[in-house]
Design an enzyme around this catalytic site. Structure first.
Site, mmCIF file in Angstrom:
data_model
loop_
_atom_site.group_PDB
_atom_site.id
_atom_site.type_symbol
_atom_site.label_atom_id
_atom_site.label_comp_id
_atom_site.label_asym_id
_atom_site.label_seq_id
_atom_site.Cartn_x
_atom_site.Cartn_y
_atom_site.Cartn_z
ATOM 1 N N HIS A 1 -18.958 -32.937 28.510
ATOM 2 C CA HIS A 1 -19.258 -33.488 26.845
ATOM 3 C C HIS A 1 -18.198 -32.910 26.273
ATOM 4 O O HIS A 1 -17.862 -31.842 26.291
ATOM 5 C CB HIS A 1 -20.486 -32.871 26.561
ATOM 6 C CG HIS A 1 -22.040 -33.407 27.312
ATOM 7 N ND1 HIS A 1 -22.662 -34.295 26.888
ATOM 8 C CD2 HIS A 1 -22.560 -32.812 28.217
ATOM 9 C CE1 HIS A 1 -23.661 -34.605 27.863
ATOM 10 N NE2 HIS A 1 -23.552 -33.522 28.567
ATOM 11 N N LYS B 1 -24.443 -43.971 32.980
ATOM 12 C CA LYS B 1 -25.282 -42.946 32.717
ATOM 13 C C LYS B 1 -26.648 -43.181 32.665
ATOM 14 O O LYS B 1 -27.017 -43.954 31.437
ATOM 15 C CB LYS B 1 -24.763 -42.011 31.844
ATOM 16 C CG LYS B 1 -25.562 -40.655 31.331
ATOM 17 C CD LYS B 1 -25.546 -39.809 32.495
ATOM 18 C CE LYS B 1 -26.705 -38.675 32.241
ATOM 19 N NZ LYS B 1 -26.088 -37.309 32.238
HETATM 20 O O1 DOR Z 1 -27.986 -28.901 28.062
HETATM 21 C C1 DOR Z 1 -27.768 -30.192 27.897
HETATM 22 N N1 DOR Z 1 -26.879 -30.526 26.810
HETATM 23 N N2 DOR Z 1 -28.297 -31.196 28.864
HETATM 24 C C2 DOR Z 1 -28.027 -32.331 28.374
HETATM 25 O O2 DOR Z 1 -28.456 -33.153 29.366
HETATM 26 C C3 DOR Z 1 -27.099 -32.912 27.395
HETATM 27 C C4 DOR Z 1 -26.231 -31.966 26.706
HETATM 28 C C5 DOR Z 1 -25.782 -32.152 25.520
HETATM 29 O O3 DOR Z 1 -25.332 -33.392 25.320
HETATM 30 O O4 DOR Z 1 -25.803 -31.337 24.377
HETATM 31 ZN ZN ZN Z 2 -24.671 -33.270 30.291
#
Ligand code: DOR
Ligand code: ZN
Length: 347
Positions: free
Chosen positions: A16, A99
């Site tokens: 991310h 996704k």
């Molecule tokens: O811990 C997580 N953070 N799991 C996810 O699936 C999304 C991610 C986020 O975008 O912050």
């Molecule tokens: Zn993720």
């Protein structure tokens, strides 16, 4: 004793990077990686090929010139995704995967899929075009305990999808259970990413002695026996398992809150942590497979040509505890042990 290791440059198969000020603050911390699969859960999400191309350009603009990271883009699957747009984006080299977020499963997943029958034609088209499906593998049924959501997803969603669309290549993202390990190990046309933090923490780290919001992520870390199953899978040499950090920065304000966000920011120290984990498990010779070879093999790409070097020193590597992001700060994942493996890049 081995104290130096040269590896093909690693890739991050689940990352991310966010957008705007956060993107500018975090992008360079993934600079050791050659390529990264970029998650599309922005607000609003990246749902078309044109949006993926525009987001890729913003990422490239945010990277310092010396960083060679190549973002591999994804599109966020919705119940109204146009298969023709996906196919064209893949054919034109704009996206590498799609996704699937079950609606409501995690951060910014409200536009995800509620009725999996509605995306069947898209999945068929993806199977035919060879586009991998990356899955957030948790059901969202409020009746299912949060610690069971991955196992139930395998039975109720993943296995039926794979049976209905046998040619579909699937990545079970950030597996957290022995159920995930067993399912992937028993099947073909499927791979799994494993995060750095799920190799290090179990649910006690989140909950014992007070709530630790910076260890909270989704899927949530499970009991110790599951962590050990993940360690065995990651260090096994089985090509189906590869690194996807799921490094997921949030402002500290949003994590240290009465309703804290899910996500661990592991990009800065991931390679140091992994070297330590693999050394502890007597598997340093398998680190390169996990970080640099198995992922490209699954995605049908060559491994990176260039190398990085990891050197074990007597003094621990130092990483910031927090980084600035605009007016906010982001906490870097604390593995809870000193990191003697230093990354030397270039090798
Ligand atoms: O811990 C997580 N953070 N799991 C996810 O699936 C999304 C991610 C986020 O975008 O912050
Ligand atoms: Zn993720």
């Amino acid at each position: 004793m081995t104290n130096s290791l040269t590896l093909r440059r690693p890739d991050d198969w689940h990352l991310h990077l966010r957008d705007g000020e956060m993107l500018a603050a975090v992008a360079a911390y993934s600079g050791h990686f050659g390529r990264a699969i970029i998650m599309p859960n922005l607000v609003p999400p990246v749902v078309t090929g044109a949006q993926a191309a525009a987001y890729r350009d913003r990422i490239l603009a945010a990277l310092p010139p010396e960083v060679t990271l190549r973002p591999l883009m994804t599109i966020y699957l919705t119940e109204t995704t146009d298969p023709a747009d996906l196919i064209a984006a893949h054919r034109d080299g704009i996206i590498s995967a799609v996704k699937l977020y079950p609606a409501g499963a995690t951060t910014n997943s409200a536009s995800g899929v509620r009725d999996f029958d509605k995306v069947r034609p898209v999945l068929e088209a993806m199977a035919e075009a060879g586009i991998p499906l990356c899955t957030h593998g948790e059901v969202t049924d409020p009746a299912v305990d949060i610690f069971d959501r991955e196992a139930v997803f395998i039975d109720k969603v993943l296995d039926p999808i794979r049976r209905a669309t046998p040619g579909l290549r699937v990545v079970m993202e950030h597996i957290t259970t022995s159920d995930g390990v067993d399912y992937v190990s028993a099947n073909q046309n499927i791979g799994a990413t494993i995060t750095t933090h799920h190799l290090v923490i179990n649910r006690n780290h989140i909950l014992v002695g007070g709530i630790k919001p910076h260890y909270y992520c989704l899927p949530v870390a499970k009991r110790e026996s599951h962590r050990l199953a993940l360690r065995r899978a990651a260090t096994s040499g089985d090509q189906r398992f590869f690194l996807g950090t799921d490094s997921a920065p949030h402002p500290d304000r949003a994590k240290e809150s009465a309703c804290g966000c899910a996500g661990c920011f592991t990009a800065p120290n991931t390679m140091s942590i992994l070297a330590q984990v693999f050394e502890e498990d007597g598997a340093l010779d398998r680190l390169e497979g996990f970080t640099s070879l198995n992922g490209p093999a699954f995605y049908g790409l060559p491994a990176n040509e260039d190398m990085i070097r990891l050197v074990k020193r007597d003094t621990p590597a130092t990483y910031p505890t927090h980084i600035p992001a605009g007016d906010e700060t982001v906490t870097v994942f604390d593995p809870g042990f000193p990191l003697y493996w230093h990354v030397e890049d270039p090798a």
